[in-house]
Design a protein around this motif. Structure first.
Motif, mmCIF file in Angstrom:
data_model
loop_
_atom_site.group_PDB
_atom_site.id
_atom_site.type_symbol
_atom_site.label_atom_id
_atom_site.label_comp_id
_atom_site.label_asym_id
_atom_site.label_seq_id
_atom_site.Cartn_x
_atom_site.Cartn_y
_atom_site.Cartn_z
ATOM 1 N N THR A 60 0.813 -1.215 0.000
ATOM 2 C CA THR A 60 0.000 0.000 0.000
ATOM 3 C C THR A 60 0.846 1.265 0.000
ATOM 4 O OG1 THR A 60 -0.102 -0.126 2.413
ATOM 5 C CG2 THR A 60 -1.885 -1.157 1.182
ATOM 6 N N GLU A 61 2.062 1.170 0.560
ATOM 7 C CA GLU A 61 2.872 2.376 0.649
ATOM 8 C C GLU A 61 3.432 2.792 -0.721
ATOM 9 O OE1 GLU A 61 5.377 -1.211 1.519
ATOM 10 O OE2 GLU A 61 3.443 -0.395 2.147
ATOM 11 N N ILE A 62 3.485 1.845 -1.680
ATOM 12 C CA ILE A 62 4.007 2.195 -3.009
ATOM 13 C C ILE A 62 2.951 2.032 -4.092
ATOM 14 C CG2 ILE A 62 6.349 1.525 -2.373
ATOM 15 C CD1 ILE A 62 5.942 -1.047 -3.962
ATOM 16 N N LYS A 63 1.717 1.734 -3.699
ATOM 17 C CA LYS A 63 0.683 1.456 -4.683
ATOM 18 C C LYS A 63 0.440 2.647 -5.607
ATOM 19 C CE LYS A 63 -3.938 -0.462 -5.167
ATOM 20 N NZ LYS A 63 -4.404 0.483 -6.163
ATOM 21 N N GLU A 64 0.518 3.862 -5.057
ATOM 22 C CA GLU A 64 0.252 5.035 -5.879
ATOM 23 C C GLU A 64 1.328 5.235 -6.945
ATOM 24 O OE1 GLU A 64 0.010 4.831 -2.691
ATOM 25 O OE2 GLU A 64 -2.126 5.171 -2.318
ATOM 26 N N ASP A 65 2.510 4.655 -6.750
ATOM 27 C CA ASP A 65 3.602 4.821 -7.699
ATOM 28 C C ASP A 65 3.650 3.715 -8.749
ATOM 29 O OD1 ASP A 65 4.369 7.043 -6.235
ATOM 30 O OD2 ASP A 65 5.679 5.858 -4.928
ATOM 31 N N ILE A 66 2.726 2.737 -8.671
ATOM 32 C CA ILE A 66 2.737 1.612 -9.595
ATOM 33 C C ILE A 66 1.828 1.931 -10.778
ATOM 34 C CG2 ILE A 66 2.179 -0.824 -9.887
ATOM 35 C CD1 ILE A 66 2.739 -1.235 -6.941
ATOM 36 N N SER A 67 2.350 1.761 -11.979
ATOM 37 C CA SER A 67 1.539 1.940 -13.185
ATOM 38 C C SER A 67 0.957 0.595 -13.591
ATOM 39 C CB SER A 67 2.393 2.507 -14.323
ATOM 40 O OG SER A 67 3.440 1.611 -14.646
ATOM 41 N N VAL A 68 -0.316 0.591 -13.935
ATOM 42 C CA VAL A 68 -1.000 -0.632 -14.340
ATOM 43 C C VAL A 68 -1.531 -0.467 -15.750
ATOM 44 C CG1 VAL A 68 -1.615 -1.265 -11.982
ATOM 45 C CG2 VAL A 68 -3.176 0.157 -13.304
ATOM 46 N N ASP A 69 -1.697 -1.597 -16.441
ATOM 47 C CA ASP A 69 -2.241 -1.547 -17.791
ATOM 48 C C ASP A 69 -3.756 -1.520 -17.748
ATOM 49 O OD1 ASP A 69 -3.046 -4.123 -17.207
ATOM 50 O OD2 ASP A 69 -1.441 -5.080 -18.321
ATOM 51 N N GLN A 70 -4.391 -1.649 -18.911
ATOM 52 C CA GLN A 70 -5.851 -1.528 -18.981
ATOM 53 C C GLN A 70 -6.575 -2.670 -18.280
ATOM 54 O OE1 GLN A 70 -6.839 -1.588 -23.120
ATOM 55 N NE2 GLN A 70 -5.871 -3.572 -23.506
ATOM 56 N N THR A 71 -5.891 -3.769 -18.028
ATOM 57 C CA THR A 71 -6.497 -4.885 -17.297
ATOM 58 C C THR A 71 -6.257 -4.794 -15.803
ATOM 59 O OG1 THR A 71 -4.532 -6.267 -17.586
ATOM 60 C CG2 THR A 71 -6.223 -6.387 -19.305
ATOM 61 N N GLY A 72 -5.539 -3.749 -15.339
ATOM 62 C CA GLY A 72 -5.284 -3.597 -13.922
ATOM 63 C C GLY A 72 -4.094 -4.373 -13.413
ATOM 64 N N ASP A 79 0.061 -4.910 -12.959
ATOM 65 C CA ASP A 79 1.299 -4.154 -12.864
ATOM 66 C C ASP A 79 2.040 -4.223 -14.199
ATOM 67 O OD1 ASP A 79 3.731 -3.044 -12.240
ATOM 68 O OD2 ASP A 79 3.957 -4.103 -10.342
ATOM 69 N N SER A 80 2.315 -3.064 -14.790
ATOM 70 C CA SER A 80 2.941 -3.012 -16.108
ATOM 71 C C SER A 80 4.378 -3.505 -16.093
ATOM 72 C CB SER A 80 2.890 -1.579 -16.653
ATOM 73 O OG SER A 80 3.545 -0.684 -15.768
ATOM 74 N N ARG A 81 4.972 -3.638 -14.913
ATOM 75 C CA ARG A 81 6.335 -4.131 -14.821
ATOM 76 C C ARG A 81 6.433 -5.635 -15.010
ATOM 77 N NH1 ARG A 81 7.711 -1.856 -8.987
ATOM 78 N NH2 ARG A 81 5.607 -2.698 -8.703
ATOM 79 N N LEU A 82 5.313 -6.355 -14.938
ATOM 80 C CA LEU A 82 5.335 -7.809 -15.044
ATOM 81 C C LEU A 82 5.310 -8.241 -16.503
ATOM 82 C CD1 LEU A 82 2.867 -8.870 -12.208
ATOM 83 C CD2 LEU A 82 5.337 -8.474 -12.088
ATOM 84 N N PRO A 83 6.108 -9.238 -16.889
ATOM 85 C CA PRO A 83 6.078 -9.739 -18.268
ATOM 86 C C PRO A 83 4.787 -10.485 -18.570
ATOM 87 C CG PRO A 83 7.502 -11.101 -16.898
ATOM 88 C CD PRO A 83 7.098 -9.931 -16.051
ATOM 89 N N LYS A 84 4.398 -10.497 -19.829
ATOM 90 C CA LYS A 84 3.186 -11.196 -20.248
ATOM 91 C C LYS A 84 3.469 -12.685 -20.425
ATOM 92 C CE LYS A 84 0.897 -7.325 -20.548
ATOM 93 N NZ LYS A 84 -0.164 -6.992 -19.563
ATOM 94 N N PHE A 85 2.402 -13.449 -20.404
ATOM 95 C CA PHE A 85 2.508 -14.899 -20.604
ATOM 96 C C PHE A 85 3.174 -15.204 -21.942
ATOM 97 C CE2 PHE A 85 1.118 -19.087 -21.859
ATOM 98 C CZ PHE A 85 1.061 -19.810 -20.682
ATOM 99 N N GLU A 86 2.811 -14.430 -22.971
ATOM 100 C CA GLU A 86 3.286 -14.686 -24.325
ATOM 101 C C GLU A 86 4.783 -14.426 -24.485
ATOM 102 O OE1 GLU A 86 0.656 -12.810 -23.516
ATOM 103 O OE2 GLU A 86 -0.894 -14.317 -23.992
#
Length: 501
Positions: free
Chosen positions: A226-238, A240-247
């Protein structure tokens, strides 16, 4: 109020550890394992502790990081539930415990201290006691149901499945790391690719399963930070954009997490939609001697729930039964959600191009107990094993190598209330671990190992969706250690504004 005592059943312990010095092979018996070589489960579990000198019996929730090398899980903190000497499942009668608590003066609770970060505005309940049934109205009494056809079940589970997985602490229900990355970082999520195929065998078809996996996410659970949640960018599915995709991974060439086969075995209870409950038929309980005190049978309880035929949830409890069943240790809870991609024989042609629609568990919110309160219409199908009835087995068309089951269905209207105790573990808390049985996991998942007031051990899982539907699978064991009943439930929330008269 007096406490009813159960007589202990004399059940011999099985000789389950042949050699303590030999190297551990891969686990081919899905129900009973003494060494799991992959990080999602647990390493070798042969316990060398002598039995307790006292008469107390207990259930232990044990958290163990698989990356700690050869360190014993016992070196970490344990949460114990002490119980009646005469109760083989290690807890006191629930009603007697309530009477005992009424006589205690109010004050600071005794229990296990769990330290964590700040609770924050996103704090929520992670563990609690059992949901209380306020009332139950039977709408339809038990009626016999035709046993599901094995071929139909095998066809339902077969295919290529993509999924996500995670493991959770049995004490705090917090997400635990499942592997150490190349940069010596903890990784909390995994992607899975399962190839399940039904192959013919001399007696009936056999289901073969091979699961490949890759790990990801060094950041932990999104809604816990929660302390860093405001600094995390998420994609349109919600996510975390930092995580790699399955593909972005080639899972066909990745590590093999698990490879096993499943037949129409005694401990498997299945349903035609592909849902099932898999575990031992009998858990060894009873007195032990000095000659075999080191034997600690460890079993996997795998339960699968199916939603809409193309999505399913698998929850695997790894539980150790030490001292003749007197000490029950919950070693690990693994959760996997999967979506069907294609038939297994189209693996090369389809190349598994279908996108993964599932969020990693670290990116999901947790269901709260309040969401499961109120009135629910429950449709239940139960399977009860029949023991020692060879003539009955022949009448039911069962071979002597399998356990026959009688399937029954019923319908009821239940009203559930909040549990008596709960804890978020979001900030440093003191909690009495006797009150903990339900883990509230991300994605609407609940997992629980509970002992009812009649001494029956229940291993259960639930899967709640925002549509107001809760799927449940429960597996009961009696005081003699034998499988007593398996229940599959579909619960629909009643959404009227006023209660029916």
């Amino acid at each position: 109020m007096t406490l009813k005592k159960k007589k202990k059943m004399q059940t011999p312990l099985f000789n389950l550890c042949k050699s303590l010095t030999s190297s551990l092979p891969s686990c081919h018996n899905h129900n009973q394992c003494f060494g799991f070589h992959n990080a999602l489960l647990v390493p070798s579990i042969c316990d060398f502790r002598r039995p307790n000198d006292g008469d107390g019996r207990r259930i232990v929730a044990q958290s163990y990081n698989p990356n700690d090398g050869n360190s014993r899980p016992g070196n970490k903190g344990k949460a114990t539930l002490k119980g009646n000497k005469e109760n083989i499942w290690s807890v006191d009668n629930e009603m007697a415990e309530k009477e005992k608590r009424k006589g205690k003066p109010k004050g600071r609770r005794r229990g296990k201290r769990v330290a964590g970060g700040r609770k924050g505005k996103y704090g929520r309940i992670l563990v609690s006691g059992t949901m209380l049934i306020e009332s139950e109205t039977v709408l339809q009494t038990q009626e016999p149901v035709i046993k599901p056809v094995w071929r139909t079940f095998a066809s339902s589970v077969s295919g290529i499945w993509k999924g996500v997985g995670a493991v959770f602490s049995p004490i705090t229900a917090e997400m635990e790391p499942i592997e150490i990355g190349k940069k010596n970082e903890n990784l909390y999520d995994c992607y899975t690719l399962s190839r399940i195929e039904a192959l013919p065998s001399p007696s009936s078809s056999e289901i073969q399963r091979k699961i490949n996996w890759v790990t990801l996410n060094p950041h932990g659970e999104l809604f816990q930070n929660t302390e860093i949640k405001e600094d995390i960018s998420v994609d349109q599915t919600g996510v975390d954009s930092r995580l790699p995709k399955f593909e972005s991974f080639n899972l066909k060439a990745s590590d093999v997490m698990e490879e096993d086969s499943m037949g129409d075995e005694p401990g498997l209870v299945y349903f035609e939609d592909g849902s099932y409950s898999r575990g031992p038929v009998t858990i060894p309980v009873g007195e032990i001697s000095e000659s075999n005190y080191y034997l600690t049978p460890t079993f996997k309880f795998e339960q699968c729930l199916v939603k809409g035929c193309h999505k399913r949830l698998r929850v695997v409890h790894t539980i150790e039964f030490a001292n003749g069943g007197a000490d029950i240790q919950i070693m690990r809870v693994g959760v996997y959600e999967e979506q069907w991609v294609s038939p297994s024989n189209y693996e090369d042609q389809s190349d598994n191009d279908a996108p993964l629609e599932l969020k990693p568990f670290s990116q999901r919110k947790r269901t709260q107990p309040s969401e499961l309160t109120g009135s629910w219409k429950v449709f239940e199908v139960s399977a009860t094993p029949i023991y020692g009835e060879e003539d009955g087995m022949e009448l039911l068309g069962e071979s002597s190598e399998t356990t026959p089951y009688v399937y029954l269905c019923t319908e009821a209207l239940n009203r559930r209330n909040l549990p008596e105790s709960s804890a978020s573990f979001g900030e440093e808390e003191m909690i009495d671990m006797q009150d903990v049985s339900v883990m509230w996991l991300p994605g609407g998942v609940t997992a629980y190992v509970d002992v009812k007031k009649d001494g029956v051990l229940c291993v259960g899982v639930g899967w709640y969706s925002d549509e107001g539907i809760n799927l449940v699978m429960e597996r009961d064991y009696g005081l003699d250690g034998n499988l007593k009943e398996v229940r599959s439930k579909s619960e629909v929330k009643r959404r009227w504004t006023e209660e029916p008269k």
